[in-house]
Design an enzyme around this catalytic site. Structure first.
Site, short mmCIF file in Angstrom:
data_model
loop_
_atom_site.label_atom_id
_atom_site.label_comp_id
_atom_site.label_asym_id
_atom_site.label_seq_id
_atom_site.Cartn_x
_atom_site.Cartn_y
_atom_site.Cartn_z
N ASN A 126 60.53 26.40 55.21
CA ASN A 126 60.46 25.10 55.86
C ASN A 126 61.37 24.07 55.19
O ASN A 126 61.73 24.18 54.04
CB ASN A 126 59.03 24.61 55.81
CG ASN A 126 58.59 24.41 54.37
OD1 ASN A 126 58.92 23.44 53.74
ND2 ASN A 126 57.87 25.39 53.83
N LYS A 175 49.06 20.45 44.99
CA LYS A 175 50.15 19.46 44.98
C LYS A 175 49.98 18.56 46.19
O LYS A 175 49.58 19.01 47.26
CB LYS A 175 51.50 20.16 45.03
CG LYS A 175 52.69 19.23 44.91
CD LYS A 175 53.98 20.00 44.72
CE LYS A 175 54.56 20.50 46.03
NZ LYS A 175 55.76 21.33 45.84
N LYS A 177 51.70 14.91 48.39
CA LYS A 177 52.88 14.08 48.60
C LYS A 177 52.61 12.67 48.09
O LYS A 177 51.48 12.15 48.19
CB LYS A 177 53.22 14.03 50.09
CG LYS A 177 53.57 15.40 50.67
CD LYS A 177 54.77 15.99 49.98
CE LYS A 177 55.09 17.38 50.50
NZ LYS A 177 56.23 17.99 49.78
N ASP A 219 54.67 15.05 44.61
CA ASP A 219 56.01 15.35 45.13
C ASP A 219 56.51 14.16 45.95
O ASP A 219 55.91 13.79 46.96
CB ASP A 219 55.91 16.60 46.02
CG ASP A 219 57.26 17.06 46.55
OD1 ASP A 219 58.28 16.41 46.25
OD2 ASP A 219 57.28 18.07 47.28
N GLU A 222 57.57 15.67 41.15
CA GLU A 222 58.59 16.50 41.81
C GLU A 222 59.57 15.69 42.64
O GLU A 222 59.18 14.75 43.33
CB GLU A 222 57.85 17.51 42.72
CG GLU A 222 58.77 18.42 43.53
CD GLU A 222 57.98 19.54 44.20
OE1 GLU A 222 56.98 20.01 43.61
OE2 GLU A 222 58.36 19.94 45.32
N GLU A 268 64.53 22.35 44.88
CA GLU A 268 64.35 23.01 46.18
C GLU A 268 65.48 22.68 47.15
O GLU A 268 65.68 23.40 48.13
CB GLU A 268 63.00 22.64 46.80
CG GLU A 268 62.92 21.20 47.28
CD GLU A 268 61.58 20.86 47.91
OE1 GLU A 268 60.58 20.82 47.16
OE2 GLU A 268 61.51 20.64 49.12
N HIS A 279 60.20 27.05 45.52
CA HIS A 279 59.72 26.34 46.72
C HIS A 279 59.58 27.33 47.87
O HIS A 279 60.24 28.37 47.90
CB HIS A 279 60.77 25.28 47.09
CG HIS A 279 60.63 24.71 48.46
ND1 HIS A 279 61.31 25.22 49.55
CD2 HIS A 279 59.92 23.66 48.94
CE1 HIS A 279 61.00 24.50 50.63
NE2 HIS A 279 60.17 23.55 50.29
N GLU A 327 55.00 28.76 45.07
CA GLU A 327 54.33 27.76 45.91
C GLU A 327 53.55 28.47 47.02
O GLU A 327 53.84 29.62 47.36
CB GLU A 327 55.38 26.83 46.52
CG GLU A 327 54.81 25.64 47.25
CD GLU A 327 55.85 24.59 47.61
OE1 GLU A 327 57.05 24.92 47.66
OE2 GLU A 327 55.46 23.42 47.85
MG MG Z 1 58.91 19.60 47.23
#
Ligand code: MG
Length: 388
Positions: A53, A181, A183, A212, A238, A264, A321, A340
């Site tokens: 993705n 993790k 965002k 992240d 991240e 990533e 990633h 991940e």
């Molecule tokens: Mg990331």
């Protein structure tokens, strides 16, 4: 032994989630099937691949350049010297004929999709799970039988409140994950602080939560976030700023108490080397997240690992990633630091097989020949629906 046909289809990755930089509602992936004349149990051996993705399906590059070059090659030019299997290293040379260095764009994604399918083929023809093939060929026979994975989620959903975020994280712990993790950078600093505290209520240990920013921050915002994140003692911070802004990364790395993770969106060994040369990354503290499916595949990734070693980095500092099974095999076969996982999002491409259990944050790679896509029924159904 030869390739009979390479099919490719763009598929939607319909999703209403967003991170600090993009929403995924229009995101697509390229899926490929490499059909060979090799028979196993009376059926042709097929290698499958897809890009992970975050990058759109590079259909034009596959259709106009990469696949025609492979199909125009002599059959023996794609095989090992012994002629007993396909050779992804030779295929890489052919795919990259007449391509200038640098400026990788989406080309690295197109090559990565095919590379994944070729390694699926190689392992199926050897009759072994890919991680065992990789351990034997490139790691002195050493492998990890279990790989540490963490659950990546905590996106910004339309209308989502803190309770839903907590419920999501709780569901990961219930599935056997220990580390998660989320965002940040898609809301105000104060709102993100509340989100972090809400997730910590569920996760407990601070070192089991990473955040992240998806490359969102300029220097001032990065420093403001860094100070807040340091208060919590989290696992890592991240993609603080633009993936190619090595000076910003070096500046944040020098002031941050929290480990930095990035990589990533670097798509070649040379880009990865620039990060290690100029990005201020600390081989005793920080994490590298190069995604083999987006960056020319395993052939390039092996060069990147070699480069890392030359710069004093252990492969254990690399946690790719992408949340795909290809990277899971690479992590197990080349003894990386983990992988991940997207338990909730990016289905059916994310995840590791219907019956593969996560225990205490660890997972065993699929035990069937190849990458093991066949153990993921929704993914195989999707491949069939797409006409692969
Ligand atoms: Mg990331």
């Amino acid at each position: 032994m030869k390739i009979k046909e390479i099919r490719h289809r763009a598929a939607p990755l319909q999703s209403s989630i967003r991170n600090a930089m993009i929403d995924f509602s229009q995101m697509t992936v390229s899926t490929v099937a490499i059909i060979t004349d090799v028979l196993r149990e009376g059926k042709p051996v097929i290698g499958y691949g897809f890009n992970s993705n975050g990058r759109y399906a590079p259909e034009g590059i596959l259709a106009d350049r990469i696949i025609p070059r492979l199909m125009a090659a002599k059959a023996e030019d794609l095989l090992t010297d012994e002629g007993d299997n396909f050779d992804p290293f030779k295929a890489r040379q052919i795919m990259m004929k007449n391509e200038k260095p640098g400026g990788h764009g989406e080309r690295s994604v197109a090559v990565g999709v095919i590379d994944m399918a070729l390694w699926d083929l190689v392992a199926k023809i050897e009759g072994k799970p890919l991680y065992r093939v990789l351990g034997e060929r490139f790691n002195g026979g050493r492998i990890d039988e279990k790989v540490a994975i963490y659950a990546a989620g905590g996106y910004y959903y339309p209308g989502q409140g803190l309770q839903q975020l907590k419920d999501e994280m709780k569901s990961y712990l219930d599935q056997g994950y220990t580390s998660v993790k989320m965002k940040i950078g898609g809301a105000s600093l104060e709102e993100d602080r509340r989100r972090i505290e809400a997730v910590l209520e569920v996760v407990g240990r601070r070192e089991d939560l990473a955040v992240d920013a998806n490359g969102r921050f300029g220097l001032h915002e990065a420093i403001a976030y860094s100070e807040v994140i340091d208060e919590y003692g989290l696992r890592w911070f991240e993609e603080v700023g633009d993936p190619l802004d090595f000076l910003l990364n070096a500046t944040i790395s020098s002031v941050s108490q929290t480990p930095i993770a990035t990589g990533e969106n670097l798509f070649s060994m040379v880009d990865a080397r620039n990060l290690l040369r100029y990005g201020g990354m600390n081989p005793n503290r920080d994490w590298l997240q190069f995604d083999p499916a987006l960056s020319y595949g395993l052939v390039e990734f092996l060069q990147t690992l070699e480069m890392m070693k030359n710069y004093g980095w252990s492969p254990r500092r690399c946690i790719p990633h992408g949340g795909h099974q290809f990277a899971l095999h690479i992590a197990a076969g080349l003894q990386l630091g983990g992988n991940e996982s997207y338990p909730l999002v990016f289905q059916p491409y994310g995840g590791f097989g219907d019956t593969i259990a996560i225990e205490n944050g660890l997972i065993t790679p699929p035990q069937v020949p190849g990458i093991g896509f066949e153990l993921k029924s929704e993914l195989m159904k999707t491949f069939v629906t797409l006409g692969l």
